[in-house]
Design a protein around this motif. Structure first.
Motif, PDB file in Angstrom:
ATOM      1  N   TRP A 104       0.850  -1.182   0.000  1.00 57.23           N
ATOM      2  CA  TRP A 104       0.000   0.000   0.000  1.00 57.23           C
ATOM      3  C   TRP A 104       0.892   1.240   0.000  1.00 57.23           C
ATOM      4  N   GLN A 105       1.080   1.834  -1.166  1.00 59.33           N
ATOM      5  CA  GLN A 105       1.923   3.017  -1.267  1.00 59.33           C
ATOM      6  C   GLN A 105       1.279   4.193  -0.532  1.00 59.33           C
ATOM      7  N   ALA A 106       2.123   4.994   0.106  1.00 56.65           N
ATOM      8  CA  ALA A 106       1.597   6.141   0.854  1.00 56.65           C
ATOM      9  C   ALA A 106       0.855   7.119  -0.053  1.00 56.65           C
ATOM     10  N   ALA A 107       1.309   7.216  -1.316  1.00 54.99           N
ATOM     11  CA  ALA A 107       0.687   8.157  -2.248  1.00 54.99           C
ATOM     12  C   ALA A 107      -0.543   7.591  -2.939  1.00 54.99           C
ATOM     13  N   ALA A 108      -0.844   6.319  -2.687  1.00 52.53           N
ATOM     14  CA  ALA A 108      -1.976   5.667  -3.351  1.00 52.53           C
ATOM     15  C   ALA A 108      -3.270   5.999  -2.613  1.00 52.53           C
ATOM     16  N   LEU A 109      -3.669   7.256  -2.708  1.00 52.94           N
ATOM     17  CA  LEU A 109      -4.865   7.752  -2.016  1.00 52.94           C
ATOM     18  C   LEU A 109      -5.678   8.587  -2.990  1.00 52.94           C
ATOM     19  N   LEU A 110      -6.952   8.253  -3.137  1.00 51.62           N
ATOM     20  CA  LEU A 110      -7.851   8.981  -4.023  1.00 51.62           C
ATOM     21  C   LEU A 110      -8.786   9.863  -3.196  1.00 51.62           C
ATOM     22  N   ASN A 111      -8.919  11.098  -3.611  1.00 52.98           N
ATOM     23  CA  ASN A 111      -9.686  12.091  -2.875  1.00 52.98           C
ATOM     24  C   ASN A 111     -11.185  11.966  -3.193  1.00 52.98           C
ATOM     25  N   ILE A 112     -12.024  11.980  -2.157  1.00 50.26           N
ATOM     26  CA  ILE A 112     -13.478  12.003  -2.354  1.00 50.26           C
ATOM     27  C   ILE A 112     -14.101  13.097  -1.484  1.00 50.26           C
ATOM     28  N   SER A 113     -13.329  14.125  -1.185  1.00 51.79           N
ATOM     29  CA  SER A 113     -13.838  15.203  -0.344  1.00 51.79           C
ATOM     30  C   SER A 113     -14.835  16.058  -1.120  1.00 51.79           C
ATOM     31  N   ASP A 114     -15.688  16.769  -0.403  1.00 50.70           N
ATOM     32  CA  ASP A 114     -16.658  17.653  -1.040  1.00 50.70           C
ATOM     33  C   ASP A 114     -16.983  18.792  -0.098  1.00 50.70           C
ATOM     34  N   ASN A 115     -17.557  19.840  -0.650  1.00 48.92           N
ATOM     35  CA  ASN A 115     -17.825  21.033   0.159  1.00 48.92           C
ATOM     36  C   ASN A 115     -19.088  20.907   1.002  1.00 48.92           C
ATOM     37  N   GLN A 116     -19.744  19.756   0.951  1.00 48.50           N
ATOM     38  CA  GLN A 116     -20.914  19.521   1.786  1.00 48.50           C
ATOM     39  C   GLN A 116     -20.554  18.849   3.114  1.00 48.50           C
ATOM     40  N   GLY A 117     -19.288  18.413   3.228  1.00 47.37           N
ATOM     41  CA  GLY A 117     -18.857  17.757   4.460  1.00 47.37           C
ATOM     42  C   GLY A 117     -19.452  16.383   4.653  1.00 47.37           C
ATOM     43  N   GLY A 118     -19.731  15.672   3.550  1.00 48.33           N
ATOM     44  CA  GLY A 118     -20.334  14.351   3.644  1.00 48.33           C
ATOM     45  C   GLY A 118     -19.387  13.315   4.225  1.00 48.33           C
ATOM     46  N   THR A 119     -19.952  12.312   4.853  1.00 44.54           N
ATOM     47  CA  THR A 119     -19.159  11.220   5.415  1.00 44.54           C
ATOM     48  C   THR A 119     -19.314   9.977   4.547  1.00 44.54           C
ATOM     49  N   ALA A 120     -18.289   9.117   4.558  1.00 42.88           N
ATOM     50  CA  ALA A 120     -18.265   7.932   3.706  1.00 42.88           C
ATOM     51  C   ALA A 120     -19.295   6.906   4.156  1.00 42.88           C
ATOM     52  N   SER A 121     -19.971   6.265   3.178  1.00 43.04           N
ATOM     53  CA  SER A 121     -20.988   5.264   3.478  1.00 43.04           C
ATOM     54  C   SER A 121     -20.653   3.896   2.911  1.00 43.04           C
ATOM     55  N   PHE A 122     -20.343   3.814   1.607  1.00 40.82           N
ATOM     56  CA  PHE A 122     -20.075   2.499   1.024  1.00 40.82           C
ATOM     57  C   PHE A 122     -19.076   2.596  -0.120  1.00 40.82           C
ATOM     58  N   LEU A 123     -18.492   1.449  -0.454  1.00 45.43           N
ATOM     59  CA  LEU A 123     -17.550   1.315  -1.562  1.00 45.43           C
ATOM     60  C   LEU A 123     -17.847  -0.014  -2.247  1.00 45.43           C
ATOM     61  N   LYS A 124     -18.358   0.034  -3.500  1.00 43.64           N
ATOM     62  CA  LYS A 124     -18.739  -1.195  -4.187  1.00 43.64           C
ATOM     63  C   LYS A 124     -18.509  -1.049  -5.689  1.00 43.64           C
ATOM     64  N   ALA A 125     -18.129  -2.160  -6.321  1.00 38.17           N
ATOM     65  CA  ALA A 125     -17.923  -2.204  -7.760  1.00 38.17           C
ATOM     66  C   ALA A 125     -19.182  -2.704  -8.443  1.00 38.17           C
ATOM     67  N   ALA A 126     -19.512  -2.104  -9.573  1.00 37.10           N
ATOM     68  CA  ALA A 126     -20.660  -2.534 -10.367  1.00 37.10           C
ATOM     69  C   ALA A 126     -20.560  -1.903 -11.741  1.00 37.10           C
ATOM     70  N   ASN A 127     -21.026  -2.615 -12.757  1.00 33.45           N
ATOM     71  CA  ASN A 127     -21.087  -2.083 -14.118  1.00 33.45           C
ATOM     72  C   ASN A 127     -19.710  -1.594 -14.584  1.00 33.45           C
ATOM     73  N   GLN A 128     -18.649  -2.294 -14.168  1.00 34.27           N
ATOM     74  CA  GLN A 128     -17.264  -2.037 -14.572  1.00 34.27           C
ATOM     75  C   GLN A 128     -16.714  -0.712 -14.047  1.00 34.27           C
ATOM     76  N   VAL A 129     -17.337  -0.157 -13.008  1.00 35.22           N
ATOM     77  CA  VAL A 129     -16.805   1.034 -12.352  1.00 35.22           C
ATOM     78  C   VAL A 129     -16.813   0.793 -10.847  1.00 35.22           C
ATOM     79  N   LEU A 130     -16.072   1.619 -10.106  1.00 37.06           N
ATOM     80  CA  LEU A 130     -16.042   1.548  -8.649  1.00 37.06           C
ATOM     81  C   LEU A 130     -16.816   2.743  -8.109  1.00 37.06           C
ATOM     82  N   ILE A 131     -17.798   2.473  -7.259  1.00 33.53           N
ATOM     83  CA  ILE A 131     -18.712   3.504  -6.789  1.00 33.53           C
ATOM     84  C   ILE A 131     -18.513   3.732  -5.295  1.00 33.53           C
ATOM     85  N   THR A 132     -18.360   4.984  -4.934  1.00 32.66           N
ATOM     86  CA  THR A 132     -18.291   5.378  -3.533  1.00 32.66           C
ATOM     87  C   THR A 132     -19.530   6.191  -3.187  1.00 32.66           C
ATOM     88  N   GLY A 133     -20.207   5.776  -2.131  1.00 33.94           N
ATOM     89  CA  GLY A 133     -21.362   6.519  -1.665  1.00 33.94           C
ATOM     90  C   GLY A 133     -21.028   7.271  -0.388  1.00 33.94           C
TER      91      GLY A 133
END
Length: 293
Positions: free
Chosen positions: A57-86
Motif C-alpha cells: 500500500w503506497q503512501a501516495a496511493a490515495l484517491l480524494n473524495i472530499s466535497d464542500n458539503q462535508g459528507g461522510t463515507a458510506s459504502f464502496l462497491k464495484a458494479a457495471n465495470q466502475v467503482l462507486i463510492t457513496g
C-alpha cells in the motif's frame, strides 16, 4: 476472503488460516476488489494496493473524495465495470485505473445515509454472477444506480420515509431478485421490514410488500457450492435466526458467537489471567459462558 471492521487492520482467510493482511494496509470502513487491486474506504479517502497484491500500500496511493458539503463515507462497491463510492452527500465514480490518471468524479448529489443498506444488484452472465448496479437507502427513499445514472425505486411507499433511518440494513436477494430493507423510524431496534420484488437494473415494474413480525438487524444469503440460496435474517428482538425464503420462518435458533478480545494476543494460545469481567450492552438478556481450566 477479506474482511474489515473499521477498527482493526484488514484480515484474510485462505481456507486454512486467518491472518492480518501484510504490509501496512489502512484501517478501512469497507473494502472492495476492482481491476485486480484492493480498495479501502477510509474517512480520509480511498486507498488502493499495488496491482495483483494485497500487502503493498503506497503512501501516495490515495484517491480524494472530499466535497464542500462535508459528507461522510458510506459504502464502496464495484458494479457495471466502475467503482462507486457513496457518501451522505452524493455518489462518486472511478472508471479505470488510478495510475492512468483516473480519479473519483461525483456524478450525483443523492447520498446514502445508511451504509449497511447498500448492496450489489447482479445478473447471471455466462455462468458468472456480474454486479450491474448498487441499491441503497437515501435521505428520502431507496435508490438504484449503475454508476452513471440514479433513479428512485421507492416512490410507491414514499410516505414511509419521514426521517433519516441511519441504522437501517438492506440486502439484495439475487435468487428471487428481491431487496429486503429493515429499519425503525424512531432510532430503536429495527422493527419494520419492506421487501421489493422484481428488482433489476432494466427498470422493471416493482412491487413493495410490508411484512410484520420480522425485527431484522442483519441478512445473509447462503450461496456456496453446496447451498441452495437460503436467505437468512437475524432478529433484533429475540436474537433468533430466521430463514426468509421458506414457509417455516422461525428456526428457533439463538445467535451463537464467540468473543475474543485482541488485548489477550493470539486466540489460539492458552492464557493465564487474574480475573475476567464480561460486560455486555444489550436490549435483551444475554447468556454467556467462559471456558477455563
Amino acid at each position: 476472503v477479506y474482511w474489515t471492521n473499521g477498527v482493526d487492520p484488514i484480515e484474510s482467510y485462505d481456507g486454512t488460516t486467518v491472518a492480518a493482511v501484510g504490509g501496512t494496509p489502512p484501517v478501512a470502513l469497507q473494502i472492495e476488489l476492482y481491476l485486480d487491486r484492493m480498495y479501502a474506504l477510509t474517512d480520509a479517502g480511498v486507498r488502493f494496493s499495488d496491482l495483483n497484491v494485497d500487502n503493498v500500500w503506497q503512501a501516495a496511493a490515495l484517491l480524494n473524495i472530499s466535497d464542500n458539503q462535508g459528507g461522510t463515507a458510506s459504502f464502496l462497491k464495484a458494479a457495471n465495470q466502475v467503482l462507486i463510492t457513496g457518501k451522505t452527500s452524493g455518489l462518486w465514480r472511478l472508471d479505470g485505473s488510478p495510475l492512468l490518471g483516473n480519479a473519483f468524479r461525483q456524478y450525483s448529489a443523492v447520498g446514502c445515509i445508511a451504509p449497511w443498506t447498500a448492496d450489489q444488484v447482479t445478473v447471471l452472465s455466462n455462468g458468472q454472477v456480474v454486479p450491474v448496479g448498487i441499491v441503497f437507502l437515501g435521505k428520502d427513499g431507496v435508490y438504484l444506480t449503475d454508476g452513471f445514472d440514479v433513479r428512485l425505486i421507492s416512490a410507491k411507499i414514499d410516505p414511509v420515509f419521514t426521517a433519516y433511518f441511519r441504522t437501517a440494513v438492506g440486502k439484495y436477494y439475487r435468487k428471487k431478485r428481491q431487496y429486503f430493507l429493515s429499519f425503525n423510524n424512531t432510532g430503536a431496534p429495527n422493527d419494520t421490514l419492506w421487501v421489493c420484488t422484481n428488482l433489476d437494473i432494466t427498470g422493471s415494474q416493482l412491487a413493495w410488500t410490508l411484512y410484520t413480525g420480522f425485527d431484522c438487524d442483519s441478512f445473509a444469503e447462503w450461496d456456496g457450492g453446496s447451498d441452495n440460496g437460503e436467505f437468512i435474517a437475524g432478529q433484533s428482538d429475540t436474537g433468533h435466526i430466521n430463514r426468509l425464503d421458506a414457509g417455516k420462518q422461525d428456526l428457533g435458533v439463538d445467535y451463537v458467537c464467540s468473543l475474543t478480545t485482541r488485548y489477550l494476543g493470539d486466540p489460539a494460545l492458552n492464557k493465564q489471567v487474574r480475573w475476567i469481567k464480561p460486560v455486555f450492552d444489550a436490549t435483551k438478556a444475554v447468556h454467556f459462558g467462559v471456558d477455563y481450566f
